[in-house]
Design an enzyme around this catalytic site. Structure first.
Site, short mmCIF file in Angstrom:
data_model
loop_
_atom_site.label_atom_id
_atom_site.label_comp_id
_atom_site.label_asym_id
_atom_site.label_seq_id
_atom_site.Cartn_x
_atom_site.Cartn_y
_atom_site.Cartn_z
N ILE A 122 33.75 58.41 -14.00
CA ILE A 122 33.09 57.62 -15.03
C ILE A 122 31.71 57.13 -14.60
O ILE A 122 30.75 57.16 -15.36
CB ILE A 122 33.98 56.42 -15.43
N LYS A 140 22.42 52.02 -16.39
CA LYS A 140 21.18 51.54 -15.76
C LYS A 140 19.96 52.26 -16.31
O LYS A 140 18.87 51.69 -16.38
CB LYS A 140 21.24 51.73 -14.24
N SER A 191 32.16 38.62 -21.63
CA SER A 191 30.85 38.35 -21.02
C SER A 191 30.85 38.68 -19.54
O SER A 191 30.10 38.09 -18.76
CB SER A 191 30.47 36.88 -21.20
N VAL A 245 27.53 41.60 -20.75
CA VAL A 245 26.17 41.04 -20.71
C VAL A 245 25.12 42.12 -20.49
O VAL A 245 23.97 41.97 -20.94
CB VAL A 245 26.04 39.92 -19.65
N ALA A 291 34.46 44.61 -24.68
CA ALA A 291 34.15 44.64 -23.25
C ALA A 291 35.02 43.61 -22.53
O ALA A 291 34.54 42.71 -21.86
CB ALA A 291 32.67 44.36 -23.01
N VAL A 292 36.33 43.75 -22.72
CA VAL A 292 37.29 42.77 -22.21
C VAL A 292 38.00 43.29 -20.96
O VAL A 292 39.16 42.95 -20.70
CB VAL A 292 38.30 42.37 -23.29
N ASP A 349 39.22 51.88 -8.62
CA ASP A 349 39.67 51.02 -9.72
C ASP A 349 41.18 51.04 -9.92
O ASP A 349 41.79 50.02 -10.24
CB ASP A 349 38.99 51.43 -11.03
N HIS A 358 5.79 38.50 3.57
CA HIS A 358 5.09 37.79 2.49
C HIS A 358 3.97 38.67 1.95
O HIS A 358 3.27 39.32 2.72
CB HIS A 358 4.49 36.49 3.04
#
Length: 472
Positions: free
Chosen positions: A42, A52, A188, A193, A276-277, A318, A451
């Protein structure tokens, strides 16, 4: 199974399966992979990578819309959703082909079809469509060790079953024919999201409904609150402590009844609904019940070395339970085969697994949240540094963000790190390395950060925890 043709046979070619297979081949083992539908699983086909790609298009469009903020002029721009999807699907195809190339390069056999374990060390493969060139035919195969790497699929709630038209899972949401004017998202977590960010940028009126009191439920409360404020500033509507209790389909929209914790209810009509649970492990049709493989809450139960309770049968990724992340699956694949090969594999430490969410703003974390650290009984020091105090973030126009670190006050051990803001999914690995090396606050304080970089927010958050922050 001394005469088995394979030392290791993987069922599933996702991140766990193909990475584990390659590592096994590197160790000199004879390896095969059974795949029924998507080479690479997947993640590269309908998950991480194409999502993405969509979000990158949304990000660029967002910058074009705000060109004036950067002293630039942009005219005649808009969304070509067909082009956006085409780019995403092209990248998915490229990644899938890349997995096939890597398996071939490492001399890993690919067997195309649905695999079922008929006995320890024995797999029956039934043919499915889409077999790539060079794949072995369906049939009976044997191996000394079997690794279940079948992944997961979207969770379906009764009465709100996806229909591919009005009610979507991430499959449909990744390849829309058009951008819905309004969108309701159930859940969420990372998937919810991320799609909220994408579709909002594309022009949808987005509402998120979350059952728990907090969005991004696995994240630190402070980080989640910061992200919520940013989402709402963008115009995304969020209902927490609420659930979708009923959905009525119209000709080209859905009307959802939303119940809140205080007993009130309201209805929301939207062109499309994304469920999307969460996801559930693909444990069906594998023969696990017959073999007596232990299942726990819909996933295969394993120990730290990915071993099930049945000798010679392993599970990774998964299907072996949370966190359901591609990089966790990859690492488990390596742990699993190194254990099989007799190497000294280290058990998975789930606290060391970073989590990344590619919404706008991005969210990334590793280790304990502040709440979890306190519940665990730690005396803690907490450091915070806002991106507004970072020169690079300001120059980028990305000054809204926060870096947060949590230390054991007694030992200086880094217990957790939590970030929200621009490119924090790239920054978090610095803290992951630090935690794996058992770095203390003293070592982080004495590290020289370049920096100007956004990474300096990480340094300042450590300084903040010990009362030494410079730029805030």
């Amino acid at each position: 199974m001394a005469n088995a043709p394979y030392d290791v046979l993987f069922i599933g070619s996702g991140p766990g399966g193909y990475v584990g297979a390659i590592r096994a081949a590197q160790l000199g083992l004879k390896v095969g992979v059974v795949e029924r539908q998507y080479m690479g699983g997947i993640c590269p086909n309908w998950g991480c990578i194409p999502a993405k790609a969509l979000l990158r298009s949304a990000e660029i469009f967002h910058y074009i819309e705000h060109a004036k903020d950067y002293g630039l002029v942009a005219e005649k721009y808009g969304v070509d959703i067909a082009g956006v999807v085409k780019r995403s699907r092209g990248i998915a195809s490229q990644m899938s082909n890349g997995v096939a190339f890597l398996l071939k390069k490492n001399k890993v056999d690919v067997i195309w079809g649905q695999g079922t374990i008929t006995a320890p060390g024995k797999v029956s493969v039934t043919a499915t469509e889409g077999a790539p060139k060079g794949a072995l035919a369906a049939g009976e195969y044997t191996a000394k060790n079997l690794v279940i790497a079948t992944g997961a699929r979207p969770r379906v709630l009764p009465g709100i079953e996806p229909d591919k038209k009005l009610i979507w899972t991430y499959f449909e949401a990744l390849a829309p024919a058009s951008v819905p004017k309004s969108l309701l998202i159930m859940g969420s977590g990372a998937i919810g999201v991320e799609f909220a960010s994408f579709y909002k940028a594309m022009g949808s009126d987005v509402t998120i409904v979350e059952l728990l009191p907090q969005i991004l439920p696995v994240e630190d409360e402070e980080i989640a609150a910061h992200a919520r404020k940013r989402f709402e500033k963008q115009g995304i509507k969020i209902l927490t402590g609420a659930k979708v209790s009923k959905v009525v389909k119209g000709a080209d929209n859905v009307t959802a009844t939303i119940e809140t914790a205080d007993g009130k209810s309201q209805t929301i009509t939207a062109d499309r609904l994304i469920a999307a649970v969460g996801v559930v492990g693909n444990i069906e049709n594998l023969g696990l019940e017959k073999l007596g493989v232990k299942i726990d809450r819909g996933c295969v139960s394993v120990d730290g070395l990915c071993r099930t309770n049945v000798p010679g049968i392993y599970a990774i990724g998964d299907v072996a339970g949370p966190p359901m992340l591609a990089h966790k699956a990859e690492h488990e694949g390596v742990i699993c085969v190194e254990g099989i090969a007799g190497l000294h594999a280290h058990p998975m430490d789930k606290l060391m697994i970073p989590g990344c969410t590619y919404c706008m703003p991005q969210v990334a974390s590793v280790g304990l949240t502040e709440k979890k650290a306190r519940e665990a009984g730690f005396d803690i020091k907490v450091g915070r540094f806002p991106f507004i105090g970072n020169g690079k973030a300001v120059a980028l126009g990305e000054s809204e963000g926060l870096a947060k670190t949590i230390f054991d006050a007694k030992t200086g051990r880094l217990l957790g790190a939590h970030l929200v803001g621009a490119e924090v999914t790239e920054l978090i690995q610095g803290f992951v390395v630090a935690m794996n090396l058992e770095t203390t606050e003293e070592e982080l304080i004495n590290t020289v950060f370049p920096h100007p970089t956004v990474s300096e927010t990480m340094h300042e958050s450590v300084l903040s925890a010990y009362g030494r922050v410079i730029h805030a």
